[in-house]
Design a protein around this motif. Structure first.
Motif, PDB file in Angstrom:
ATOM      1  N   VAL A  67     -25.356  12.609  24.783  1.00  0.00           N
ATOM      2  CA  VAL A  67     -23.971  12.129  24.952  1.00  0.00           C
ATOM      3  C   VAL A  67     -23.920  10.621  24.773  1.00  0.00           C
ATOM      4  O   VAL A  67     -23.049  10.096  24.069  1.00  0.00           O
ATOM      5  CB  VAL A  67     -23.404  12.543  26.327  1.00  0.00           C
ATOM      6  CG1 VAL A  67     -22.067  11.862  26.600  1.00  0.00           C
ATOM      7  CG2 VAL A  67     -23.256  14.054  26.409  1.00  0.00           C
ATOM      8  N   MET A  68     -24.863   9.922  25.368  1.00  0.00           N
ATOM      9  CA  MET A  68     -24.902   8.463  25.241  1.00  0.00           C
ATOM     10  C   MET A  68     -25.206   8.049  23.802  1.00  0.00           C
ATOM     11  O   MET A  68     -24.663   7.073  23.300  1.00  0.00           O
ATOM     12  CB  MET A  68     -25.950   7.867  26.195  1.00  0.00           C
ATOM     13  CG  MET A  68     -25.644   8.111  27.663  1.00  0.00           C
ATOM     14  SD  MET A  68     -24.035   7.491  28.188  1.00  0.00           S
ATOM     15  CE  MET A  68     -24.339   5.758  28.127  1.00  0.00           C
ATOM     16  N   ALA A  69     -26.065   8.811  23.133  1.00  0.00           N
ATOM     17  CA  ALA A  69     -26.450   8.472  21.758  1.00  0.00           C
ATOM     18  C   ALA A  69     -25.270   8.595  20.802  1.00  0.00           C
ATOM     19  O   ALA A  69     -25.107   7.767  19.906  1.00  0.00           O
ATOM     20  CB  ALA A  69     -27.602   9.366  21.287  1.00  0.00           C
ATOM     21  N   VAL A  70     -24.453   9.628  20.978  1.00  0.00           N
ATOM     22  CA  VAL A  70     -23.334   9.832  20.056  1.00  0.00           C
ATOM     23  C   VAL A  70     -22.111   9.023  20.468  1.00  0.00           C
ATOM     24  O   VAL A  70     -21.223   8.799  19.659  1.00  0.00           O
ATOM     25  CB  VAL A  70     -22.954  11.323  19.899  1.00  0.00           C
ATOM     26  CG1 VAL A  70     -24.117  12.125  19.367  1.00  0.00           C
ATOM     27  CG2 VAL A  70     -22.405  11.911  21.175  1.00  0.00           C
ATOM     28  N   GLY A  71     -22.042   8.622  21.734  1.00  0.00           N
ATOM     29  CA  GLY A  71     -20.894   7.859  22.215  1.00  0.00           C
ATOM     30  C   GLY A  71     -19.850   8.783  22.830  1.00  0.00           C
ATOM     31  O   GLY A  71     -19.734   9.956  22.461  1.00  0.00           O
ATOM     32  N   GLY A  72     -19.096   8.248  23.751  1.00  0.00           N
ATOM     33  CA  GLY A  72     -18.126   9.020  24.507  1.00  0.00           C
ATOM     34  C   GLY A  72     -17.081   9.725  23.675  1.00  0.00           C
ATOM     35  O   GLY A  72     -16.758  10.891  23.911  1.00  0.00           O
ATOM     36  N   GLU A  73     -16.538   9.035  22.690  1.00  0.00           N
ATOM     37  CA  GLU A  73     -15.473   9.622  21.882  1.00  0.00           C
ATOM     38  C   GLU A  73     -15.983  10.824  21.089  1.00  0.00           C
ATOM     39  O   GLU A  73     -15.336  11.873  21.033  1.00  0.00           O
ATOM     40  CB  GLU A  73     -14.895   8.572  20.934  1.00  0.00           C
ATOM     41  CG  GLU A  73     -13.631   9.026  20.235  1.00  0.00           C
ATOM     42  CD  GLU A  73     -12.998   7.911  19.429  1.00  0.00           C
ATOM     43  OE1 GLU A  73     -12.600   8.194  18.293  1.00  0.00           O
ATOM     44  OE2 GLU A  73     -12.918   6.767  19.928  1.00  0.00           O
ATOM     45  N   VAL A  74     -17.128  10.690  20.483  1.00  0.00           N
ATOM     46  CA  VAL A  74     -17.711  11.788  19.707  1.00  0.00           C
ATOM     47  C   VAL A  74     -18.147  12.913  20.642  1.00  0.00           C
ATOM     48  O   VAL A  74     -18.001  14.097  20.323  1.00  0.00           O
ATOM     49  CB  VAL A  74     -18.894  11.304  18.846  1.00  0.00           C
ATOM     50  CG1 VAL A  74     -19.580  12.445  18.133  1.00  0.00           C
ATOM     51  CG2 VAL A  74     -18.413  10.265  17.840  1.00  0.00           C
ATOM     52  N   ALA A  75     -18.652  12.562  21.820  1.00  0.00           N
ATOM     53  CA  ALA A  75     -19.119  13.561  22.774  1.00  0.00           C
ATOM     54  C   ALA A  75     -17.983  14.460  23.259  1.00  0.00           C
ATOM     55  O   ALA A  75     -18.227  15.584  23.695  1.00  0.00           O
ATOM     56  CB  ALA A  75     -19.797  12.893  23.960  1.00  0.00           C
ATOM     57  N   GLU A  76     -16.751  14.000  23.179  1.00  0.00           N
ATOM     58  CA  GLU A  76     -15.594  14.813  23.572  1.00  0.00           C
ATOM     59  C   GLU A  76     -15.338  15.941  22.578  1.00  0.00           C
ATOM     60  O   GLU A  76     -14.635  16.899  22.895  1.00  0.00           O
ATOM     61  CB  GLU A  76     -14.347  13.946  23.690  1.00  0.00           C
ATOM     62  CG  GLU A  76     -14.367  13.021  24.887  1.00  0.00           C
ATOM     63  CD  GLU A  76     -13.141  12.130  24.969  1.00  0.00           C
ATOM     64  OE1 GLU A  76     -12.183  12.333  24.195  1.00  0.00           O
ATOM     65  OE2 GLU A  76     -13.151  11.237  25.819  1.00  0.00           O
ATOM     66  N   ASN A  77     -15.902  15.848  21.399  1.00  0.00           N
ATOM     67  CA  ASN A  77     -15.729  16.881  20.374  1.00  0.00           C
ATOM     68  C   ASN A  77     -16.742  17.994  20.648  1.00  0.00           C
ATOM     69  O   ASN A  77     -17.896  17.927  20.240  1.00  0.00           O
ATOM     70  CB  ASN A  77     -15.937  16.274  18.987  1.00  0.00           C
ATOM     71  CG  ASN A  77     -15.697  17.257  17.876  1.00  0.00           C
ATOM     72  OD1 ASN A  77     -15.790  18.462  18.055  1.00  0.00           O
ATOM     73  ND2 ASN A  77     -15.409  16.721  16.693  1.00  0.00           N
ATOM     74  N   SER A  78     -16.298  19.046  21.346  1.00  0.00           N
ATOM     75  CA  SER A  78     -17.221  20.111  21.760  1.00  0.00           C
ATOM     76  C   SER A  78     -17.798  20.878  20.570  1.00  0.00           C
ATOM     77  O   SER A  78     -18.933  21.345  20.628  1.00  0.00           O
ATOM     78  CB  SER A  78     -16.542  21.071  22.736  1.00  0.00           C
ATOM     79  OG  SER A  78     -15.435  21.695  22.137  1.00  0.00           O
ATOM     80  N   THR A  79     -17.039  20.994  19.496  1.00  0.00           N
ATOM     81  CA  THR A  79     -17.559  21.679  18.308  1.00  0.00           C
ATOM     82  C   THR A  79     -18.766  20.935  17.753  1.00  0.00           C
ATOM     83  O   THR A  79     -19.798  21.538  17.437  1.00  0.00           O
ATOM     84  CB  THR A  79     -16.474  21.799  17.220  1.00  0.00           C
ATOM     85  OG1 THR A  79     -15.371  22.520  17.765  1.00  0.00           O
ATOM     86  CG2 THR A  79     -16.996  22.500  15.983  1.00  0.00           C
ATOM     87  N   TYR A  80     -18.659  19.615  17.648  1.00  0.00           N
ATOM     88  CA  TYR A  80     -19.776  18.813  17.140  1.00  0.00           C
ATOM     89  C   TYR A  80     -20.961  18.871  18.104  1.00  0.00           C
ATOM     90  O   TYR A  80     -22.104  19.097  17.684  1.00  0.00           O
ATOM     91  CB  TYR A  80     -19.350  17.357  16.920  1.00  0.00           C
ATOM     92  CG  TYR A  80     -20.508  16.469  16.528  1.00  0.00           C
ATOM     93  CD1 TYR A  80     -21.032  16.520  15.243  1.00  0.00           C
ATOM     94  CD2 TYR A  80     -21.108  15.621  17.453  1.00  0.00           C
ATOM     95  CE1 TYR A  80     -22.122  15.733  14.879  1.00  0.00           C
ATOM     96  CE2 TYR A  80     -22.189  14.828  17.095  1.00  0.00           C
ATOM     97  CZ  TYR A  80     -22.693  14.895  15.820  1.00  0.00           C
ATOM     98  OH  TYR A  80     -23.775  14.116  15.466  1.00  0.00           O
ATOM     99  N   MET A  81     -20.685  18.692  19.394  1.00  0.00           N
ATOM    100  CA  MET A  81     -21.771  18.645  20.371  1.00  0.00           C
ATOM    101  C   MET A  81     -22.517  19.973  20.452  1.00  0.00           C
ATOM    102  O   MET A  81     -23.747  20.008  20.373  1.00  0.00           O
ATOM    103  CB  MET A  81     -21.228  18.263  21.759  1.00  0.00           C
ATOM    104  CG  MET A  81     -20.748  16.831  21.857  1.00  0.00           C
ATOM    105  SD  MET A  81     -22.040  15.615  21.498  1.00  0.00           S
ATOM    106  CE  MET A  81     -23.130  15.854  22.887  1.00  0.00           C
ATOM    107  N   ASN A  82     -21.775  21.075  20.612  1.00  0.00           N
ATOM    108  CA  ASN A  82     -22.408  22.383  20.795  1.00  0.00           C
ATOM    109  C   ASN A  82     -22.892  23.011  19.494  1.00  0.00           C
ATOM    110  O   ASN A  82     -23.847  23.783  19.497  1.00  0.00           O
ATOM    111  CB  ASN A  82     -21.452  23.344  21.503  1.00  0.00           C
ATOM    112  CG  ASN A  82     -21.147  22.898  22.909  1.00  0.00           C
ATOM    113  OD1 ASN A  82     -22.018  22.427  23.621  1.00  0.00           O
ATOM    114  ND2 ASN A  82     -19.898  23.018  23.313  1.00  0.00           N
ATOM    115  N   GLY A  83     -22.231  22.676  18.397  1.00  0.00           N
ATOM    116  CA  GLY A  83     -22.590  23.295  17.131  1.00  0.00           C
ATOM    117  C   GLY A  83     -23.572  22.515  16.294  1.00  0.00           C
ATOM    118  O   GLY A  83     -24.228  23.072  15.413  1.00  0.00           O
TER     119      GLY A  83
END
Length: 133
Positions: A48-64
Motif C-alpha cells: 500500500v505504501m509502495a503504490v501510494g494511497g490514491e492508487v491503493a484505493e483502487n481495489s481492482t488494481y490492488m487485488n488483481g
C-alpha cells in the motif's frame, strides 16, 4: 527517573511453534512454475505504501495486480525479492504476462471457492443443529 527491572521466568517454556509461511506453486500455460509467498500484514501494508494511497484505493488494481505480483517469490529457479515500488510491481507484471497472471488468479479463485464452500457447509450444519433444538 523511574527505574524498571525486568525479570525473566526461566521455568517458562514457549511451546508455541512459529509456523513457516506456506509456499504455493502454480504452473502457467507456458509451463513455468511460479512459487507464491504468503503475504503477512506488514508486507501487505508495504505494498500500500509502495503504490501510494490514491492508487491503493483502487481495489481492482490492488487485488488483481499489485498483491498477486507481490506474492511471486520464484519463477522456475529465478528468485524475486519483495517489491518496494510501483516500478518493481510493473516489472513483475511484465514478467508474468497474461499466462502467469491467469495461473495466479485461477489459483486464488479456486482457493477462495474452497473456503467459501467450507463456510457454507458449516453454516448449513449450524442451521440443522439449531433446527433440532
Amino acid at each position: 527517573m523511574t527505574k524498571v527491572t525486568v525479570h525473566e521466568d526461566l521455568n517458562t517454556v514457549d511451546t508455541t511453534e512459529k509456523k513457516k509461511p506456506q509456499k504455493e506453486r502454480v504452473t502457467d500455460s507456458k509451463g513455468r512454475v511460479i512459487t507464491l509467498r504468503e503475504l503477512d500484514p506488514l508486507q501487505q501494508s508495504r505494498i500500500v505504501m509502495a503504490v501510494g494511497g490514491e492508487v491503493a484505493e483502487n481495489s481492482t488494481y490492488m487485488n488483481g495486480f499489485a498483491l498477486p505480483a507481490a506474492m511471486v517469490e520464484k519463477i522456475d529457479d529465478d528468485f524475486f525479492g519483495f517489491p518496494n515500488s510501483v516500478k518493481q510491481i510493473d516489472s513483475m507484471l511484465k514478467i508474468l504476462g497474461s499466462e502467469g497472471m491467469a495461473a495466479i488468479n485461477s489459483h486464488m479463485l479456486a482457493k477462495f471457492n474452497k473456503i467459501k464452500e467450507e463456510v457454507e457447509k458449516e453454516i448449513e450444519s449450524a442451521e440443522k443443529l439449531a433446527a433440532k433444538n
